[in-house]
Scaffold this active site. Structure first.
Site, PDB file in Angstrom:
ATOM      1  N   HIS A 219      -2.336  -2.934  -3.539  1.00  0.00           N
ATOM      2  CA  HIS A 219      -3.693  -2.699  -3.072  1.00  0.00           C
ATOM      3  C   HIS A 219      -4.626  -2.424  -4.256  1.00  0.00           C
ATOM      4  O   HIS A 219      -5.776  -2.878  -4.289  1.00  0.00           O
ATOM      5  CB  HIS A 219      -3.701  -1.515  -2.106  1.00  0.00           C
ATOM      6  CG  HIS A 219      -4.927  -1.405  -1.284  1.00  0.00           C
ATOM      7  ND1 HIS A 219      -5.208  -0.294  -0.509  1.00  0.00           N
ATOM      8  CD2 HIS A 219      -5.978  -2.248  -1.105  1.00  0.00           C
ATOM      9  CE1 HIS A 219      -6.359  -0.475   0.116  1.00  0.00           C
ATOM     10  NE2 HIS A 219      -6.854  -1.647  -0.226  1.00  0.00           N
TER      11      HIS A 219
ATOM     12  N   HIS B 115       0.845  -1.191   0.000  1.00  0.00           N
ATOM     13  CA  HIS B 115       0.000   0.000   0.000  1.00  0.00           C
ATOM     14  C   HIS B 115       0.886   1.249   0.000  1.00  0.00           C
ATOM     15  O   HIS B 115       2.087   1.176   0.281  1.00  0.00           O
ATOM     16  CB  HIS B 115      -0.860   0.068   1.265  1.00  0.00           C
ATOM     17  CG  HIS B 115      -1.668  -1.160   1.542  1.00  0.00           C
ATOM     18  ND1 HIS B 115      -3.035  -1.197   1.397  1.00  0.00           N
ATOM     19  CD2 HIS B 115      -1.307  -2.394   1.999  1.00  0.00           C
ATOM     20  CE1 HIS B 115      -3.487  -2.397   1.738  1.00  0.00           C
ATOM     21  NE2 HIS B 115      -2.453  -3.137   2.113  1.00  0.00           N
TER      22      HIS B 115
ATOM     23  N   ASP C 215      -3.407   2.373  -5.265  1.00  0.00           N
ATOM     24  CA  ASP C 215      -2.060   2.335  -4.693  1.00  0.00           C
ATOM     25  C   ASP C 215      -1.463   0.935  -4.780  1.00  0.00           C
ATOM     26  O   ASP C 215      -2.200  -0.045  -4.750  1.00  0.00           O
ATOM     27  CB  ASP C 215      -2.089   2.816  -3.236  1.00  0.00           C
ATOM     28  CG  ASP C 215      -2.972   1.954  -2.332  1.00  0.00           C
ATOM     29  OD1 ASP C 215      -4.153   1.753  -2.675  1.00  0.00           O
ATOM     30  OD2 ASP C 215      -2.487   1.482  -1.293  1.00  0.00           O
TER      31      ASP C 215
ATOM     32  N   THR D 155       0.564   5.230   1.856  1.00  0.00           N
ATOM     33  CA  THR D 155      -0.231   5.890   2.887  1.00  0.00           C
ATOM     34  C   THR D 155      -1.036   7.073   2.362  1.00  0.00           C
ATOM     35  O   THR D 155      -2.104   7.388   2.888  1.00  0.00           O
ATOM     36  CB  THR D 155       0.679   6.387   4.016  1.00  0.00           C
ATOM     37  OG1 THR D 155       1.631   7.322   3.475  1.00  0.00           O
ATOM     38  CG2 THR D 155       1.416   5.221   4.669  1.00  0.00           C
TER      39      THR D 155
ATOM     40  N   GLU E 168       2.529  -0.923   4.415  1.00  0.00           N
ATOM     41  CA  GLU E 168       2.274   0.460   4.016  1.00  0.00           C
ATOM     42  C   GLU E 168       3.602   1.170   3.731  1.00  0.00           C
ATOM     43  O   GLU E 168       4.561   1.030   4.488  1.00  0.00           O
ATOM     44  CB  GLU E 168       1.538   1.213   5.125  1.00  0.00           C
ATOM     45  CG  GLU E 168       0.087   0.809   5.319  1.00  0.00           C
ATOM     46  CD  GLU E 168      -0.862   1.529   4.371  1.00  0.00           C
ATOM     47  OE1 GLU E 168      -0.374   2.327   3.532  1.00  0.00           O
ATOM     48  OE2 GLU E 168      -2.081   1.294   4.484  1.00  0.00           O
TER      49      GLU E 168
END
Length: 263
Positions: free
Chosen positions: A154, A49, A164, A51, A116
Site C-alpha cells: 500500500h 496492507h 504499510d 490493519t 489486509e
C-alpha cells in the site's frame, strides 16, 4: 351569437392545449442483442496492507461497516494466527487502494486484489500469517494469471499517504518464494549515465512527490524510511530495471495498457 360563442370556446381550447406541458414520455427500453466480444474485468496486481488495529476482529468490524474515515474494504484479511477471511469477491471492486498510482494506473481499486494483514504497524509479522499469505498469493496469481512481480505494498502505491506494510514486512521472503520483485545478488556495477529516478519510475513508483517515492522504495527494499538516496540504491534499482527489461512480454505486463484492454 351561437357562432361567436362557439368560436370563443374553440379559441380557448386551442390556447389551453398550446400552454399545457407536454405529456411525460416513457423512456425507451433497449433491445437486448448480446455480443460475445467482451472480457470479464480481472485484477492485474495484488496490494498488501496492514490493519494497524488491535485485533483481526476489530479490523473485520471496520472492513464490514462505516467508520470515521469513510467506508473501506479488502478482498482478504489474514490474522496473526494465520486464519484467512474473505470479505469481497475477487471479481468485485473492493475499496482498499484509495488515491494511489502504480505504473501510470490511477484506479487501482478496479485493477487489484487487496489483502489486509492483522498487524499494529510495530510488531513483526508472524510466521503463520506469512505462510498463509504465501499460499493465498500462489492461489490467486495462478487462477487470475497475475504477474508475480506485481505484488506490492500500500505504501508503494500511495507513498505520500501510506506506510504499510511496515519496514518489518519480509519482502525478501516473498521474493524467494517467487512473489514480488527483489534485487539479485551479487549486484552488478551501475553503468555510466544511469538515472535512478528513471529506474524508480520504471519499477512503478509515482514521482510526483520525490521524497515520498524514495521513502517508499527504502521501506520496501532497504528496511528503512530514509527520504534521501543511500549508497547501494543505484545498484538495486539498476538490477530491478534489468529484471523488468529481461522479462518475456507475457510476464512484463504494462499495467496501463493491460487495464485499458480490459475496459
Amino acid at each position: 351569437m351561437k357562432s361567436v360563442t362557439a368560436a370563443i370556446v374553440m379559441a380557448l381550447t386551442i390556447t389551453a392545449c398550446a400552454s399545457a406541458p407536454p405529456a411525460a414520455r416513457t423512456p425507451q427500453q433497449p433491445e437486448w442483442h448480446p455480443s460475445p466480444n467482451y472480457d470479464v474485468r480481472s485484477a492485474q496486481m495484488i496490494i498488501i496492507h496492514q490493519t494497524e488495529m488491535e485485533s483481526a476482529e476489530a479490523a473485520l468490524l471496520t472492513l464490514q461497516t462505516r467508520n470515521s474515515g469513510g467506508r473501506v474494504s479488502a478482498h482478504y484479511l489474514i490474522g496473526k494466527d494465520g486464519r484467512l477471511y474473505q470479505l469481497v469477491a475477487e471479481s468485485s471492486r473492493a475499496w482498499h487502494a484509495g488515491a494511489s498510482r502504480w505504473g501510470g494506473v490511477a484506479d487501482l481499486n478496479s485493477s487489484s486484489i487487496g489483502i489486509e494483514l492483522d498487524n499494529d504497524g510495530v510488531a513483526p509479522f508472524s510466521t503463520a500469517q506469512i505462510d498463509t499469505l504465501l499460499q493465498l498469493l500462489g492461489d490467486i496469481s495462478a487462477r487470475l494469471d497475475i504477474p508475480r512481480h506485481l505484488i506490492i505494498g500500500h505504501g508503494d502505491i500511495a507513498p505520500a499517504r501510506k506506510r504499510d506494510p511496515s519496514p518489518l514486512f519480509p519482502w525478501q521472503r516473498l521474493a524467494e518464494a517467487g512473489y514480488g520483485l527483489w534485487p539479485r545478488a551479487p549486484l552488478a556495477p551501475v553503468p555510466a549515465g544511469f538515472d535512478p529516478w528513471a529506474a524508480l519510475r520504471l519499477v512503478g513508483y509515482d514521482l510526483r512527490d520525490p521524497a515520498a517515492a524514495v521513502r517508499a522504495f527504502h521501506r520496501h527494499y532497504r528496511g528503512n524510511e530514509d527520504e534521501q538516496w543511500l549508497p547501494g540504491d543505484a545498484e538495486i534499482l539498476h538490477d530491478l530495471q534489468l529484471q523488468l527489461m529481461e522479462m518475456p512480454p507475457a510476464q512484463a505486463v504494462d499495467p496501463v495498457s493491460d487495464v485499458r484492454r480490459n475496459m
